[in-house]
Design a protein around this motif. Structure first.
Motif, mmCIF file in Angstrom:
data_model
loop_
_atom_site.group_PDB
_atom_site.id
_atom_site.type_symbol
_atom_site.label_atom_id
_atom_site.label_comp_id
_atom_site.label_asym_id
_atom_site.label_seq_id
_atom_site.Cartn_x
_atom_site.Cartn_y
_atom_site.Cartn_z
ATOM 1 N N GLY A 18 -50.266 -20.090 -27.927
ATOM 2 C CA GLY A 18 -49.531 -19.889 -29.039
ATOM 3 C C GLY A 18 -50.123 -20.949 -31.009
ATOM 4 O O GLY A 18 -48.938 -20.169 -31.942
ATOM 5 N N ARG A 19 -51.190 -21.079 -30.974
ATOM 6 C CA ARG A 19 -51.291 -21.882 -31.890
ATOM 7 C C ARG A 19 -52.474 -20.846 -32.117
ATOM 8 O O ARG A 19 -52.936 -21.001 -33.776
ATOM 9 N N VAL A 20 -53.121 -20.058 -31.661
ATOM 10 C CA VAL A 20 -54.245 -18.993 -31.555
ATOM 11 C C VAL A 20 -53.881 -18.083 -31.725
ATOM 12 O O VAL A 20 -52.909 -17.991 -30.452
ATOM 13 N N ASN A 21 -54.062 -16.996 -32.196
ATOM 14 C CA ASN A 21 -53.751 -15.335 -32.106
ATOM 15 C C ASN A 21 -53.723 -14.938 -30.550
ATOM 16 O O ASN A 21 -55.650 -15.644 -30.347
ATOM 17 N N LYS A 22 -52.770 -14.591 -29.865
ATOM 18 C CA LYS A 22 -52.909 -14.053 -28.348
ATOM 19 C C LYS A 22 -54.491 -13.270 -28.065
ATOM 20 O O LYS A 22 -55.102 -13.610 -27.254
ATOM 21 N N LYS A 23 -54.621 -12.219 -29.219
ATOM 22 C CA LYS A 23 -56.066 -11.333 -28.590
ATOM 23 C C LYS A 23 -57.046 -12.239 -28.729
ATOM 24 O O LYS A 23 -58.227 -11.603 -27.965
ATOM 25 N N VAL A 24 -57.213 -13.200 -29.826
ATOM 26 C CA VAL A 24 -58.151 -13.539 -29.746
ATOM 27 C C VAL A 24 -59.193 -14.864 -28.709
ATOM 28 O O VAL A 24 -59.841 -15.007 -28.196
ATOM 29 N N LEU A 25 -57.629 -14.978 -28.860
ATOM 30 C CA LEU A 25 -57.735 -16.651 -27.052
ATOM 31 C C LEU A 25 -58.082 -15.518 -26.029
ATOM 32 O O LEU A 25 -59.108 -15.918 -25.357
ATOM 33 N N PHE A 26 -57.698 -14.107 -25.696
ATOM 34 C CA PHE A 26 -58.217 -13.653 -24.316
ATOM 35 C C PHE A 26 -59.433 -13.055 -24.603
ATOM 36 O O PHE A 26 -60.271 -13.367 -23.476
ATOM 37 N N TRP A 27 -60.067 -12.837 -25.796
ATOM 38 C CA TRP A 27 -61.240 -12.466 -25.675
ATOM 39 C C TRP A 27 -61.992 -13.650 -25.585
ATOM 40 O O TRP A 27 -63.300 -13.922 -24.949
ATOM 41 N N LEU A 28 -61.277 -14.989 -26.295
ATOM 42 C CA LEU A 28 -62.939 -16.106 -26.802
ATOM 43 C C LEU A 28 -62.618 -16.700 -24.852
ATOM 44 O O LEU A 28 -63.976 -16.973 -23.932
ATOM 45 N N ASP A 29 -61.533 -16.480 -24.153
ATOM 46 C CA ASP A 29 -61.428 -17.017 -22.665
ATOM 47 C C ASP A 29 -62.337 -15.779 -22.418
ATOM 48 O O ASP A 29 -63.181 -16.630 -21.225
ATOM 49 N N GLN A 30 -62.368 -15.466 -21.996
ATOM 50 C CA GLN A 30 -63.555 -14.078 -21.412
ATOM 51 C C GLN A 30 -64.070 -14.077 -21.614
ATOM 52 O O GLN A 30 -65.451 -14.386 -20.553
ATOM 53 N N LEU A 31 -64.889 -14.386 -22.961
ATOM 54 C CA LEU A 31 -66.444 -14.592 -23.180
ATOM 55 C C LEU A 31 -66.409 -15.961 -22.019
ATOM 56 O O LEU A 31 -68.267 -15.944 -22.064
ATOM 57 N N MET A 32 -65.315 -17.006 -22.257
ATOM 58 C CA MET A 32 -66.105 -18.197 -22.173
ATOM 59 C C MET A 32 -66.509 -18.230 -20.397
ATOM 60 O O MET A 32 -67.437 -19.060 -19.643
ATOM 61 N N HIS A 33 -65.543 -17.472 -19.365
ATOM 62 C CA HIS A 33 -65.913 -17.056 -18.031
ATOM 63 C C HIS A 33 -67.192 -16.174 -18.347
ATOM 64 O O HIS A 33 -67.899 -16.803 -17.071
ATOM 65 N N VAL A 34 -67.687 -15.786 -18.967
ATOM 66 C CA VAL A 34 -69.136 -14.274 -18.839
ATOM 67 C C VAL A 34 -69.809 -15.750 -18.639
ATOM 68 O O VAL A 34 -70.761 -15.624 -18.218
ATOM 69 N N LEU A 35 -70.493 -16.608 -19.977
ATOM 70 C CA LEU A 35 -71.022 -17.638 -19.911
ATOM 71 C C LEU A 35 -71.395 -18.373 -18.872
ATOM 72 O O LEU A 35 -72.550 -18.541 -19.080
ATOM 73 N N PHE A 36 -70.656 -18.643 -19.056
ATOM 74 C CA PHE A 36 -70.596 -19.860 -17.320
ATOM 75 C C PHE A 36 -70.784 -19.060 -16.048
ATOM 76 O O PHE A 36 -71.151 -19.804 -15.616
ATOM 77 N N ILE A 37 -70.374 -17.775 -15.539
ATOM 78 C CA ILE A 37 -70.894 -16.898 -14.799
ATOM 79 C C ILE A 37 -72.837 -16.915 -14.963
ATOM 80 O O ILE A 37 -73.309 -16.273 -14.020
ATOM 81 N N GLY A 38 -73.345 -16.190 -16.413
ATOM 82 C CA GLY A 38 -74.416 -16.098 -16.458
ATOM 83 C C GLY A 38 -75.258 -17.418 -16.420
ATOM 84 O O GLY A 38 -76.645 -17.235 -15.914
ATOM 85 N N LEU A 39 -74.967 -19.087 -16.707
ATOM 86 C CA LEU A 39 -75.657 -20.130 -16.142
ATOM 87 C C LEU A 39 -76.078 -19.853 -14.666
ATOM 88 O O LEU A 39 -76.619 -20.850 -14.425
ATOM 89 N N ALA A 40 -74.054 -19.972 -14.175
ATOM 90 C CA ALA A 40 -74.751 -20.484 -12.971
ATOM 91 C C ALA A 40 -75.404 -18.822 -11.864
ATOM 92 O O ALA A 40 -75.558 -19.769 -11.020
ATOM 93 N N VAL A 41 -75.869 -18.214 -12.940
ATOM 94 C CA VAL A 41 -76.462 -17.301 -12.548
ATOM 95 C C VAL A 41 -78.174 -17.458 -11.982
ATOM 96 O O VAL A 41 -78.954 -18.052 -11.308
ATOM 97 N N TYR A 42 -78.454 -18.416 -13.476
ATOM 98 C CA TYR A 42 -79.430 -18.587 -14.137
ATOM 99 C C TYR A 42 -80.099 -19.823 -13.552
ATOM 100 O O TYR A 42 -81.103 -20.281 -13.949
ATOM 101 N N LEU A 43 -79.002 -20.814 -13.109
ATOM 102 C CA LEU A 43 -79.610 -21.883 -11.944
ATOM 103 C C LEU A 43 -80.318 -21.686 -11.050
ATOM 104 O O LEU A 43 -81.097 -22.473 -10.140
ATOM 105 N N TYR A 44 -80.009 -20.255 -10.141
ATOM 106 C CA TYR A 44 -80.617 -19.593 -9.198
ATOM 107 C C TYR A 44 -81.965 -18.923 -9.357
ATOM 108 O O TYR A 44 -83.009 -18.121 -9.065
ATOM 109 N N GLU A 45 -81.911 -17.840 -10.893
ATOM 110 C CA GLU A 45 -83.071 -17.022 -11.292
ATOM 111 C C GLU A 45 -83.170 -17.517 -12.160
ATOM 112 O O GLU A 45 -82.061 -16.319 -13.201
ATOM 113 N N PRO A 46 -83.859 -18.078 -13.290
ATOM 114 C CA PRO A 46 -83.872 -18.168 -14.489
ATOM 115 C C PRO A 46 -84.330 -17.589 -15.125
ATOM 116 O O PRO A 46 -85.535 -16.320 -14.484
#
Length: 254
Positions: free
Chosen positions: A82-110
């Motif tokens: 409600g304080r951030v544009n819905k479309k921007v918030l959606f893509w930021l949310d997905q981007l953060m999830h993807v970054l943490f997925i990348g981090l999880a993979v990096y923990l096992y195979e740098p």
């Protein structure tokens, strides 16, 4: 690395887009971190992850990274909703999830991430063609036909035609819908030409002609019909010119 990454991405897609009812989304938005649906959502993610990872304890770090980050990100998302544009918030949310997925993979195979391929001549030429076929073409068409003074909505002629017709019929129109239709139309043409799918281009032109004929017959305005026709031909012509120039230019930069 690829196998683990695919499993984590699949778990994210299933949990976020397949097994998350609208009722849960609404409940999270309204009650934020107090919503039971938030924890149901995270629990579904956890279950999917466990199934895909075959309950292998070896991946406990990846499991905790994904689940903990997902919970934190979703809590933050509900509080800024409600304080951030819905479309921007959606893509930021997905981007953060993807970054943490990348981090999880990096923990096992740098792995290393190099930006060098993005600066290669082929990629720079592709980015240039993409920008030209969308934003640049839009401005060129609008400026080319501005002397007729029909661009009341400050969009390109071929893109604003739907808005013009709807305005004359005293109906509502989606904000900037025509502009995005123009972008997508030229991008489809660009992709079809790169794939040498000329039949698909013919289908696209025919489909657009059917919709335009219906709209223009409703408008009953000859000037508007001519305006839309010229704008559409310019749009297709620019997309064709840019696409062929890109295909021809690739041989000189590779």
């Amino acid at each position: 690395m690829i196998t683990l990454g695919l499993k984590l991405f699949l778990a994210h897609v299933l949990g976020d887009f397949v097994f998350q009812p609208d009722k849960w989304v609404k409940g999270k938005t309204e009650k934020k971190h107090k919503s039971k649906y938030l924890y149901f959502h995270v629990a579904v993610h956890a279950l999917i992850l466990l199934l895909l990872l075959k309950f292998d304890f070896f991946y406990w770090k990846a499991f905790l990274t994904i689940i903990a980050s997902h919970l934190i990100i979703d809590i933050i998302k509900t509080h800024v909703y409600g304080r951030v544009n819905k479309k921007v918030l959606f893509w930021l949310d997905q981007l953060m999830h993807v970054l943490f997925i990348g981090l999880a993979v990096y923990l096992y195979e740098p792995y290393t991430v190099s930006l060098q391929p993005l600066l290669a001549n082929e990629m720079l030429l592709f980015l240039l063609a993409t920008v030209c076929v969308t934003f640049v073409s839009s401005i060129v068409i609008k400026q080319s036909l501005s002397s007729w003074g029909l661009e009341a909505q400050q969009t390109t002629p071929e893109e604003s035609s739907q808005q013009e017709i709807v305005q004359k019929s005293e109906k509502d129109s989606l904000t900037n819908a025509g502009k995005y239709i123009g972008y997508l139309e030229r991008l489809f043409l660009f992709c079809f030409i790169l794939m040498n799918q000329w039949q698909a281009i013919g289908f696209l032109i025919a489909a657009k002609s059917i919709f335009r004929f219906s709209d223009l017959s409703t408008a009953k305005d000859r000037k508007l019909t001519e305006y839309v026709l010229i704008g559409t031909l310019l749009s297709f012509g620019l997309a064709l010119l840019i696409s062929l120039s890109y295909k021809y230019g690739k041989q000189f930069v590779s």
